[in-house]
Design an enzyme around this catalytic site. Structure first.
Site, PDB file in Angstrom:
ATOM      1  N   ASP A  14     -45.614  16.209 113.148  1.00 21.11           N
ATOM      2  CA  ASP A  14     -46.967  15.863 112.682  1.00 21.11           C
ATOM      3  C   ASP A  14     -47.371  16.647 111.431  1.00 21.11           C
ATOM      4  OD1 ASP A  14     -49.382  14.513 112.794  1.00 21.11           O
ATOM      5  OD2 ASP A  14     -50.301  15.954 114.176  1.00 21.11           O
ATOM      6  N   GLY A  15     -48.236  16.028 110.632  1.00 25.22           N
ATOM      7  CA  GLY A  15     -48.810  16.717 109.471  1.00 25.22           C
ATOM      8  C   GLY A  15     -48.305  16.212 108.124  1.00 25.22           C
ATOM      9  N   GLY A  17     -49.119  13.495 106.521  1.00 23.46           N
ATOM     10  CA  GLY A  17     -50.214  12.966 105.705  1.00 23.46           C
ATOM     11  C   GLY A  17     -50.969  14.094 105.021  1.00 23.46           C
ATOM     12  N   ARG A  27     -49.611   9.305 101.114  1.00 16.62           N
ATOM     13  CA  ARG A  27     -49.156   9.620 102.478  1.00 16.62           C
ATOM     14  C   ARG A  27     -47.677   9.258 102.653  1.00 16.62           C
ATOM     15  NH1 ARG A  27     -52.822  10.764 106.471  1.00 16.62           N
ATOM     16  NH2 ARG A  27     -51.356   9.892 107.973  1.00 16.62           N
ATOM     17  N   ASN A  62     -49.331   4.386 116.521  1.00 11.63           N
ATOM     18  CA  ASN A  62     -49.310   4.494 115.053  1.00 11.63           C
ATOM     19  C   ASN A  62     -49.365   3.139 114.338  1.00 11.63           C
ATOM     20  OD1 ASN A  62     -47.180   7.441 115.092  1.00 11.63           O
ATOM     21  ND2 ASN A  62     -49.386   7.352 114.808  1.00 11.63           N
ATOM     22  N   ARG A  65     -52.308   2.170 111.936  1.00  7.78           N
ATOM     23  CA  ARG A  65     -52.443   2.667 110.558  1.00  7.78           C
ATOM     24  C   ARG A  65     -52.373   1.523 109.553  1.00  7.78           C
ATOM     25  NH1 ARG A  65     -49.771   8.602 110.277  1.00  7.78           N
ATOM     26  NH2 ARG A  65     -50.642   9.346 112.241  1.00  7.78           N
TER      27      ARG A  65
HETATM   28  C1  IPE Z   1     -48.210  12.005 116.939  1.00  7.32           C
HETATM   29  O1  IPE Z   1     -48.934  12.238 115.782  1.00  7.32           O
HETATM   30  C2  IPE Z   1     -47.158  10.977 116.687  1.00  7.32           C
HETATM   31  C3  IPE Z   1     -46.061  11.391 115.819  1.00  7.32           C
HETATM   32  C4  IPE Z   1     -45.899  12.571 115.286  1.00  7.32           C
HETATM   33  C5  IPE Z   1     -45.089  10.387 115.568  1.00  7.32           C
HETATM   34  P1  IPE Z   1     -50.315  11.509 115.484  1.00  7.32           P
HETATM   35  O2  IPE Z   1     -50.760  12.000 114.152  1.00  7.32           O
HETATM   36  O3  IPE Z   1     -50.167  10.052 115.654  1.00  7.32           O
HETATM   37  O4  IPE Z   1     -51.233  12.080 116.646  1.00  7.32           O
HETATM   38  P2  IPE Z   1     -52.811  12.196 116.740  1.00  7.32           P
HETATM   39  O5  IPE Z   1     -53.375  10.868 116.337  1.00  7.32           O
HETATM   40  O6  IPE Z   1     -53.225  13.279 115.802  1.00  7.32           O
HETATM   41  O7  IPE Z   1     -53.088  12.559 118.162  1.00  7.32           O
HETATM   42  C1  IPE Z   2     -46.842  12.420 111.425  1.00  7.15           C
HETATM   43  O1  IPE Z   2     -47.626  12.762 110.345  1.00  7.15           O
HETATM   44  C2  IPE Z   2     -46.045  11.161 111.178  1.00  7.15           C
HETATM   45  C3  IPE Z   2     -46.494  10.010 111.970  1.00  7.15           C
HETATM   46  C4  IPE Z   2     -47.408  10.033 112.881  1.00  7.15           C
HETATM   47  C5  IPE Z   2     -45.842   8.734 111.702  1.00  7.15           C
HETATM   48  P1  IPE Z   2     -49.074  12.144 110.162  1.00  7.15           P
HETATM   49  O2  IPE Z   2     -48.960  10.934 109.304  1.00  7.15           O
HETATM   50  O3  IPE Z   2     -49.753  11.960 111.453  1.00  7.15           O
HETATM   51  O4  IPE Z   2     -49.774  13.305 109.340  1.00  7.15           O
HETATM   52  P2  IPE Z   2     -51.298  13.741 109.454  1.00  7.15           P
HETATM   53  O5  IPE Z   2     -51.522  14.115 110.895  1.00  7.15           O
HETATM   54  O6  IPE Z   2     -52.118  12.582 109.031  1.00  7.15           O
HETATM   55  O7  IPE Z   2     -51.398  14.912 108.542  1.00  7.15           O
HETATM   56 MG    MG Z   3     -50.951  13.145 112.585  1.00  9.21          MG
END
Ligand code: IPE
Ligand code: IPE
Ligand code: MG
Length: 237
Positions: A14-15, A17, A27, A62, A65
């Site tokens: 995660d993170g 974005g 992103r 997801n 999105r």
């Molecule tokens: C969890 O991250 C899913 C993945 C890392 C693939 P999300 O970004 O989707 O989770 P939430 O929405 O912050 O709970």
């Molecule tokens: C995790 O990173 C990847 C997926 C969930 C596909 P994010 O896209 O959730 O990144 P943030 O949480 O928005 O920073």
């Molecule tokens: Mg996330």
């Protein structure tokens, strides 16, 4: 190393974005950087001899999105899988078995085909199993397992009162693998977000404020070091 390695580590990647936004990038660029971190961490885990790793790459939630972001992520899967095809020999040497973990329904056929090829070609490589959780949700996974049992009950092959926890476990995508000893979540969030909710019943957790694209092999070492100091009791004393 002389310390007890976790047999199975889960990574909630995660993170991506936030990593991109903080650099003024799109992103999608963040997801690319996240895929590079995945390559680095996956390779390192194989090198140090972790038996199972699960990487949460795309959840059943997801899909909410923007279409453009979802399609950028799907393209990253395609790129990675084509590249894995080219690096087949290297992965074989590492003893890495790739395993698709998630719902098939809703996924583009070509990506499923690429995963199937990677999975079938690496089936005899048993040193490290790498589960890639794509279109994955813990609830959907449990539902899937329970429906399988319900079918056996309906067919008169199974007595409902004889259903055991092990039967549910063996219908999950991780059947035959140890449960995750530790789950790593970067990006400062302290939640599971539907990741291995059945298997995580007694998992240790490890959090960091770092964003996934910044996750390093030194961080991985720290996870292992910290894990070796945890006292797991499984409800005992
Ligand atoms: C969890 O991250 C899913 C993945 C890392 C693939 P999300 O970004 O989707 O989770 P939430 O929405 O912050 O709970
Ligand atoms: C995790 O990173 C990847 C997926 C969930 C596909 P994010 O896209 O959730 O990144 P943030 O949480 O928005 O920073
Ligand atoms: Mg996330």
């Amino acid at each position: 190393m002389g310390i007890e390695l976790p047999r199975h580590i889960g990574f909630i990647m995660d993170g991506n974005g936030r990593w991109a936004t903080s650099r003024g990038l799109s992103r999608s660029e963040g997801h690319k950087a996240g895929a590079d971190a995945f390559r680095r961490i996956c390779e390192y885990g194989c090198d140090i001899g972790i038996k199972s790793m699960t990487f949460y790459a795309f959840s059943t939630e997801n899909w909410k999105r923007p279409a453009q972001e979802v399609s950028a992520i799907m393209n990253i899967f395609r790129d990675y899988l084509h590249e894995a095809q080219e690096r087949k020999e290297e992965n074989a040497q590492k003893g890495m078995h790739m395993h698709y973990m998630g719902e098939r329904e809703g996924m583009p056929e070509d990506i499923l085909d690429l995963f199937d090829t990677a999975e079938n070609e690496s089936v005899n490589q048993t040193k490290t199993t790498v589960n890639i959780a794509v279109n994955y949700g813990g609830r959907a996974e449990i539902l899937h397992s329970v429906k399988r049992l319900a079918h056996s009950v309906a067919a008169g092959e199974l007595d409902p009162d004889s259903i055991t926890e092990d039967m549910i476990t063996s219908g999950l995508y991780t059947a035959g693998q140890p449960e995750p000893d530790i789950i790593v979540r970067p990006s400062g969030e302290q939640r599971l977000s539907n990741f291995m909710i059945w298997q995580a019943a007694y998992s240790e957790f490890w959090y960091t404020d770092k964003l996934w694209p910044d996750f390093t092999t030194e961080d991985f070492d720290k996870v292992i070091e910290d894990y070796s100091k945890r006292h797991r009791r499984f409800g005992g004393v």
